[in-house]
Design an enzyme around this catalytic site. Structure first.
Site, PDB file in Angstrom:
ATOM      1  CG  ASP A 257      40.860  44.584  41.250  1.00  0.00           C
ATOM      2  OD1 ASP A 257      40.186  44.247  40.266  1.00  0.00           O
ATOM      3  OD2 ASP A 257      42.103  44.520  41.292  1.00  0.00           O
ATOM      4  CG  ASP A 259      43.229  39.123  38.568  1.00  0.00           C
ATOM      5  OD1 ASP A 259      43.083  38.084  39.225  1.00  0.00           O
ATOM      6  OD2 ASP A 259      42.739  39.297  37.436  1.00  0.00           O
TER       7      ASP A 259
END
Length: 637
Positions: A257, A259
């Site tokens: 991922d 953020d």
């Protein structure tokens, strides 16, 4: 009549960057694994059915001609184009054009590669490009020529180093390998004087609207033109990195991922100025790069659909991410993003992007696309993120999952799903992926082989933060290999809410033991499929969630019950079938560090921490440790 050459290798450089290493040897003849680099290149061409090769030589040319001769001993045909006066790479290429075929591969003699040259060649012919440039990210973009491409992979510009301060460009490097159409080079390279292919010829082609295509691949290709880079290529060759990155077999990947995993979570980041790498991220990604596992980002970016950032703005954010990683010697092999958002009502939203799609996590579309395009095997790949959505994405994609205690820390609670493993940060997670997991599975192997006959319940106990959940997950993976279906049941789900338990009253008093035993007995004794509802405990604030994990348990399925009091409640069950127990031991210093990290994440102050630890050492540790002596197996990770 002799056939025209389909390959040209620039082998005439002076090797000034190599210093003493090339004092008496042309740089293409420096050894990699005991064999001249140029020999590796010629063998690669031969394996890809390119047999007619032109060597463009100058410095110490006789040492190359003496070694390779006409190429017969290497099962190829070699023609030499000898420069009397150095004219740079573009000048040397110009002088060699008469011996080259209509389309030809251009290799640099100081570059080690393990690339599917035939695939590169075929793409070049399919696109009809004037030139097809092999592009890839590297660990030193700051001193590399970067290439800008459009959404169709057409080359827009080449940005030579040094790059201007404040300039953000994606880490997409001209890797010194290309296929060229000879007729497109007319007047693009000099008939006299010196010029460089990358710095002069390619920009001139772009200026004159010659179609250059960007071919992006994670295959191994590295410049060995400095002592440091030559040493690195030597290590990579010995460690088998080129082979692992080749397309001859499926690759493994770590999906990340963005953020909250790579950079600080700021909620809907919409500017490169907001992007700040989390501590240790550069080192973690660099370790993945060195391992041969692809590093692939998969990220939802609803800010595009919401109209908070344009696609060009998002590209700048990702260029900033590339630059920050590059300064730490790290790079991403690929980045996939979903620009969609199904909910409407935002003032500047982009109507055509307000849709339900298959690429928005937790759908597995981004991972599916990456697996197809990059030839990734799911069996040895991982999804790492900070939210329950990331974990659910990994589950749907069929790969192992790791939750980080960064960003959302899994506390978005959008999905009732358990990660396979949990770590404080990306650096520790990567260490587990590259080393820890394999070591644990090796240690578990003996135990696992003894737990495959008639098991119904396996209890895994030990002190807090000993690694019980890791052993449970590893055991479930092993049982899956043996063809058994198993379910991990965490006793933490039956911890009483923090406000309903009293410190110092004993380990069993902190759990809802009667309901645990009831649920396990009912499930284990059932002769038909039954759904076990496992409560979810929020460790951060000491409460139970309203949602529960659902386990659809068949009569032949195995229940793996893990938790601090697991071995203490085993005798309370009336369940039939074989029951085994495992005690997970741990070094006190290791456990202490884990406890402190856990309590620090939960924002428990030092004084309260010491009180809790002291209380547990009195009313929990002795009882739990005593259960070790009644366990069928003891393991220490």
């Amino acid at each position: 009549m002799k056939e025209k050459c389909e390959v040209a290798i620039l082998a005439g450089g002076l090797g000034t960057r190599l210093g003493k290493l090339s004092a008496n040897l042309p740089k293409p003849m420096l050894p990699i694994g005991g064999v001249p680099l140029l020999c590796h290149q010629i063998e690669l061409c031969r394996k890809n059915n390119f047999f007619n090769i032109a060597l463009l030589v100058h410095h110490f040319s006789e040492k190359i001609t003496d070694y390779f001769g006409d190429g017969e001993d290497f099962d190829v045909s070699i023609e030499y184009v000898i420069e009397k006066k150095a004219r740079g790479t573009a000048g040397a290429l110009h002088d060699a054009l008469p011996v080259l075929s209509r389309n030809f591969l251009l290799l640099y003699g100081d570059t080690f590669m393990d690339v599917n040259l035939r695939q590169l060649w075929n793409i070049h012919l399919e696109t009809g490009a004037c030139g097809t440039l092999f592009l890839h990210p590297n660990n030193h973009p700051q001193d590399s020529d970067l290439v800008e491409i459009d959404e169709n992979k057409n080359v827009k510009s080449i940005l030579p180093y040094p790059h201007p301060t404040g300039q953000y460009s994606r880490n997409l490097v001209n890797a010194a390998l290309c296929v060229l159409k000879k007729e497109s080079l007319r007047d693009m390279s000099p008939s006299s004087g010196k010029a460089d292919v990358a710095k002069h010829m390619f920009p001139k082609m772009i200026k004159n609207d010659k179609f250059l295509y960007g071919y992006i691949s994670p295959e191994y290709i590295k410049d060995a033109g400095t002592p440091e880079r030559l040493e690195m290529v030597q290590k990579d060759f010995i460690n088998g990195l080129p082979e692992r990155l080749s397309d001859r077999k499926s690759r493994s990947a770590v999906f990340l991922d963005r953020d909250g995993t790579l950079n600080k979570e700021v909620n809907h980041l919409n500017s490169s100025e907001q992007l700040e790498l989390l501590p240790g991220v550069g080192k973690a990604v660099r370790s993945l790069n060195r391992s041969g596992k692809l590093t692939v980002v998969v990220t939802n970016q609803p800010v595009v659909a919401r109209g908070e950032i344009t696609l060009d703005g998002l590209n700048k954010v990702h260029a900033c991410l590339d630059k920050k990683l590059g300064h730490q010697g790290a790079y991403l092999d690929a980045l996939y993003f979903c620009p969609h958002h199904p909910d409407k009502g935002f003032s500047n939203e982009v109507e055509e992007l307000k849709i339900k799609c298959q690429c928005r996590k937790p759908e597995s579309g981004l991972i599916d696309q990456a697996c197809a395009e990059l030839k990734i095997s799911r069996a040895d790949s991982w999804m790492v993120g900070d939210s329950s959505s990331d974990i659910e994405t990994g589950r749907r994609a069929g790969i192992r999952t790791i939750l980080l205690r960064t960003g959302h820390c899994g506390r978005d609670f959008k999905f009732a799903v358990r990660p396979d493993y949990v770590f404080p940060d990306l650096e520790e997670a990567v260490h587990w992926i590259l080393e820890g997991h394999a070591k644990m599975m090796t240690e578990l192997a003996t135990i696992a082989t003894k737990l495959v006959d008639g098991q119904r319940l396996i209890f895994i106990g030990g002190l807090a933060r000993a690694g019980k959940s890791f052993v449970a997950q590893g055991l479930m993976e092993f049982l899956g290999i043996f063809g058994f279906t198993s379910h991990i049941i965490s006793l933490d789900g039956w911890l009483k809410p923090k406000n309903l338990r009293e410190e110092g009253s004993g380990v069993l008093s902190r759990y809802d033991i009667s309901n645990v035993v009831s649920a396990l007995d009912k499930t284990a004794n059932s002769q038909s499929r039954i759904v076990l509802h496992e409560p979810i405990y929020d460790r951060f604030n000491g409460t139970r969630l309203d949602s529960k994990l659902e386990h659809s348990v068949g009569p032949q399925d195995i229940l793996i019950v893990e938790g601090v009091p697991a071995l203490l409640i085993k005798e309370s069950l009336s369940a039939s079938g074989t029951i085994s127990s495992i005690f997970v031991d741990v070094d006190p210093e290791v456990r202490s560090k884990r406890l402190k990290k856990d309590y620090s994440w939960r924002k428990i102050i030092e004084d309260d921490l010491q009180k809790v630890l002291l209380s547990r050492e009195i009313d929990e540790s002795p009882t739990v440790i005593q259960s070790k002596f009644h366990a069928d197996f003891v393991i220490k990770l």
